[in-house]
Write a protein that holds these residues in place. Structure first.
Motif, PDB file in Angstrom:
ATOM      1  N   ILE A  72      -4.787  -0.217  -3.569  1.00 18.37           N
ATOM      2  CA  ILE A  72      -3.867   0.302  -2.395  1.00 18.37           C
ATOM      3  C   ILE A  72      -5.647   0.277  -1.456  1.00 18.37           C
ATOM      4  CG2 ILE A  72      -4.551   2.784  -1.960  1.00 18.37           C
ATOM      5  CD1 ILE A  72      -2.620   3.977  -3.895  1.00 18.37           C
ATOM      6  N   ARG A  73      -6.386   0.848  -2.585  1.00 15.94           N
ATOM      7  CA  ARG A  73      -7.930  -0.450  -1.930  1.00 15.94           C
ATOM      8  C   ARG A  73      -8.453  -1.364  -2.058  1.00 15.94           C
ATOM      9  NH1 ARG A  73     -10.356   4.752  -6.350  1.00 15.94           N
ATOM     10  NH2 ARG A  73     -10.607   6.555  -4.567  1.00 15.94           N
ATOM     11  N   LEU A 100      -5.992   5.140   6.898  1.00 19.12           N
ATOM     12  CA  LEU A 100      -6.129   2.917   6.713  1.00 19.12           C
ATOM     13  C   LEU A 100      -6.269   2.802   7.961  1.00 19.12           C
ATOM     14  CD1 LEU A 100      -2.740   2.337   4.791  1.00 19.12           C
ATOM     15  CD2 LEU A 100      -5.430   2.609   3.961  1.00 19.12           C
ATOM     16  N   GLU A 148       2.385   1.673  -3.833  1.00 15.57           N
ATOM     17  CA  GLU A 148       1.959   1.983  -4.437  1.00 15.57           C
ATOM     18  C   GLU A 148       1.026   4.357  -4.067  1.00 15.57           C
ATOM     19  OE1 GLU A 148       1.425   1.169  -7.170  1.00 15.57           O
ATOM     20  OE2 GLU A 148       2.542  -1.536  -6.503  1.00 15.57           O
ATOM     21  N   LEU A 149       1.158   4.172  -2.498  1.00 13.13           N
ATOM     22  CA  LEU A 149       0.995   5.564  -2.899  1.00 13.13           C
ATOM     23  C   LEU A 149       2.341   6.495  -3.231  1.00 13.13           C
ATOM     24  CD1 LEU A 149      -1.017   4.915   1.412  1.00 13.13           C
ATOM     25  CD2 LEU A 149      -1.943   6.084  -1.239  1.00 13.13           C
ATOM     26  N   VAL A 207     -10.694   1.225   3.906  1.00  8.68           N
ATOM     27  CA  VAL A 207      -9.415   2.770   3.110  1.00  8.68           C
ATOM     28  C   VAL A 207     -10.538   3.610   2.846  1.00  8.68           C
ATOM     29  CG1 VAL A 207      -7.775   2.751   1.143  1.00  8.68           C
ATOM     30  CG2 VAL A 207      -7.488   0.879   2.147  1.00  8.68           C
ATOM     31  N   TRP A 230      -1.671   9.167   5.199  1.00  4.82           N
ATOM     32  CA  TRP A 230      -1.054   9.389   4.105  1.00  4.82           C
ATOM     33  C   TRP A 230      -1.869  10.625   3.878  1.00  4.82           C
ATOM     34  CZ3 TRP A 230       3.344   7.491   1.342  1.00  4.82           C
ATOM     35  CH2 TRP A 230       4.004   8.082   0.436  1.00  4.82           C
ATOM     36  N   ILE A 275      -3.508   2.263  -7.658  1.00  2.00           N
ATOM     37  CA  ILE A 275      -4.940   2.087  -7.475  1.00  2.00           C
ATOM     38  C   ILE A 275      -5.666   1.357  -6.462  1.00  2.00           C
ATOM     39  CG2 ILE A 275      -7.140   4.083  -7.076  1.00  2.00           C
ATOM     40  CD1 ILE A 275      -4.474   5.906  -7.379  1.00  2.00           C
ATOM     41  N   ASN A 325       2.601   7.205  -6.730  1.00  2.00           N
ATOM     42  CA  ASN A 325       1.766   8.249  -7.086  1.00  2.00           C
ATOM     43  C   ASN A 325       1.766   8.778  -6.720  1.00  2.00           C
ATOM     44  OD1 ASN A 325      -1.465   7.983  -8.568  1.00  2.00           O
ATOM     45  ND2 ASN A 325      -1.473   8.844  -6.387  1.00  2.00           N
ATOM     46  N   THR A 383       0.812  -1.055  -0.156  1.00  2.00           N
ATOM     47  CA  THR A 383      -0.153   0.454  -0.296  1.00  2.00           C
ATOM     48  C   THR A 383       0.598   1.289  -0.401  1.00  2.00           C
ATOM     49  OG1 THR A 383      -1.636  -1.107   1.534  1.00  2.00           O
ATOM     50  CG2 THR A 383      -1.866   1.450   1.419  1.00  2.00           C
ATOM     51  N   LEU A 408      -9.632   7.072   0.192  1.00  2.00           N
ATOM     52  CA  LEU A 408      -8.883   7.519  -0.976  1.00  2.00           C
ATOM     53  C   LEU A 408      -9.216   8.489  -1.329  1.00  2.00           C
ATOM     54  CD1 LEU A 408      -5.660   7.701  -1.690  1.00  2.00           C
ATOM     55  CD2 LEU A 408      -6.295   5.949  -3.375  1.00  2.00           C
ATOM     56  N   CYS A 416      -5.267   9.716   2.188  1.00  2.00           N
ATOM     57  CA  CYS A 416      -5.494   8.274   2.429  1.00  2.00           C
ATOM     58  C   CYS A 416      -6.083   7.656   3.339  1.00  2.00           C
ATOM     59  CB  CYS A 416      -3.958   7.386   1.246  1.00  2.00           C
ATOM     60  SG  CYS A 416      -5.022   5.526   1.022  1.00  2.00           S
TER      61      CYS A 416
END
Length: 470
Positions: free
Chosen positions: A436-437, A461, A376-377, A448, A415, A433, A380, A373, A450, A459
């Motif tokens: 992440i979800r 969590l 990927e954040l 999550v 985040w 994405i 991105n 997670t 986001l 984001c």
């Protein structure tokens, strides 16, 4: 019989075991103010409510000062030499009229392992009473001696006394069992005749001679063989203490012997098992890293020329993130701190990406899920968000809190991007994405949230602690 003179938790426990119900007074004090550390039942009965654990004994019994007992205790504490006090008359405070009692008292220093005096041992006898009471006192004295003999002989630890020539004066049944020699075969024999192992003699004789010279007790661990189990090396913790006569002279050495052979064997087995476990863990970690490297190599070879370089690079970076997390898990016995994991993921971005929060241990499944997670954040943010230019920043924080409407604790990870270019919800969710979800809800039973705010992606969590903690 003398009370041992070395201050240690093990010795204090032996004293409680051996003397708590003894028919004479036994107590220990701490420090120069002679604060009462512990006392046996007889001591507590003699002084009554005045004997308060943790308080200087003479505060509650002022007569200890008037009768020069405190001065004698000060001298033993300062000089390290024992004193004998006879027929000390004391006025013991009570709820009613004071009681007049007479006491014979022995005062001995308590030594730390480095030889420093840290307190006193007190033992004595209540000699209150006149002529009409002497026959009753004699009868009680005989009963007390009988009880003491039974206590000495049946004690669960080995007990012994040696004279100045290091000949046995007496032993109890447990020490005779340890030595493999009958109780009545010990007196007047040299220690080394009964325990002939030269390794034991080399270690113990200098200590015993030193106690005879200095009057200072010692505690030591010895190992060797005895006649009871020839050929088998065993271990004992031995507390040696001086035997002191009424004139204050050292006339011998006493010993309290506790066998720890099985304890040491269990400790060695635990250490060996832990060592084998570490070897297996390192081997497993090595093989998994090699497997991930092999997978990465196969993917690169297979997809090169068929896939654009950019998505291929993203794929290899995901594998590298997994490999790094696996290394952290292997190095930390499969429970890694969230802060260590988070700072490792954000390290490439320097001071522009900060991570903060309390120590939270993650098991392997949680560590992998949060690695994917956070990776990927960060990816991105580096492509489209706050880390894509030179001005933006990322703040990653977490805390453990109570879940709304539930007492069960949850881990909340936030985040927060700011200062970068304006962002908006993408028209089509790419793999990152979607990852992440999905990962946290699927693997950790969490949620999550986001959102792509104009100021940057946010984001949140949330996951139950029972799903992330080892």
């Amino acid at each position: 019989m003398s009370v041992p003179g070395s201050a240690s938790s093990a010795e204090d426990q032996h004293l409680r075991t051996l003397f708590q119900t003894a028919p004479f007074l036994v107590a220990a004090t701490e420090g120069p103010l002679h604060r009462l550390a512990w006392s046996n039942d007889c001591f507590a009965e003699f002084f009554g409510a005045a004997a308060i654990i943790g308080a200087p004994l003479h505060d509650a019994v002022p007569d200890l000062v008037a009768q020069h007992v405190v001065a004698a205790m000060d001298g033993v504490f300062a000089g390290g030499k024992s004193r004998e006090l006879r027929a000390v008359t004391l006025s013991i405070p009570t709820a009613g009229p004071p009681r007049r009692r007479m006491l014979n008292l022995s005062v001995h220093p308590r030594h730390r392992a480095d030889g420093a005096v840290v307190g006193l041992h007190l033992h004595g006898a209540d000699v209150t009473g006149g002529g009409r009471e002497r026959s009753e006192t004699a009868r009680r004295g005989q009963e007390q001696r009988t009880e003491l003999e039974t206590l000495y002989n049946k004690a669960p630890v080995g007990l012994a006394m040696f004279d100045r020539d290091l000949r046995f004066v007496r032993v109890n049944e447990r020490l005779a069992e340890i030595n493999g020699v009958p109780v009545d075969a010990h007196p007047e024999r040299l220690v080394w005749d009964v325990v002939p192992d030269p390794n034991i003699r080399r270690a113990a004789e200098p200590l015993l001679r030193g106690i005879l010279e200095t009057g200072e007790g010692r505690t030591v661990e010895l190992e060797g063989e005895t006649r009871s189990q020839p050929g088998i090396v065993r271990q004992w913790i031995e507390h040696f203490y001086p035997l002191i006569d009424e004139q204050g002279d050292v006339v011998g050495v006493g010993a309290v012997v506790e066998e720890v052979t099985e304890r040491r064997r269990a400790e060695r087995q635990r250490a060996e098992s832990e060592h084998q476990r570490e070897i297996l863990v390192q081997e497993l970690a090595h093989r998994v890293k090699n497997t991930l490297a092999t997978v990465q190599s196969i993917l690169m070879s297979t997809l090169r020329g068929h896939v654009e370089p950019a998505p291929l690079k993203v794929l290899t970076q995901r594998l590298e993130a997994l490999a790094q997390t696996h290394t952290l898990l292997a190095e930390n016995r499969w429970a890694v701190d969230l802060g260590l994991l988070a700072r490792g993921e954000l390290a490439p971005y320097g001071s522009r990406a900060q991570a903060r929060g309390p120590a939270v241990a993650l098991h392997a499944r949680a560590a992998v899920a949060l690695t994917l997670t956070l990776h990927e954040l960060a990816t991105n943010a580096a492509k489209h968000g706050a880390l894509s230019d030179g001005t933006g920043r990322v703040d990653l924080s977490w805390e453990v809190a109570a879940e709304s409407g539930n007492d069960s604790p949850v881990l909340e990870v936030v985040w927060n991007e700011a200062g970068g270019p304006p962002v908006a919800e993408p028209g089509r969710s790419g793999f990152g994405i979607r990852l992440i979800r999905r990962v946290v809800p699927h693997d950790l039973g969490g949620t999550v949230d986001l959102r792509f705010e104009p100021t940057g992606a946010v984001c949140r969590l949330t996951m139950p602690m029972r799903e992330v903690s080892p």
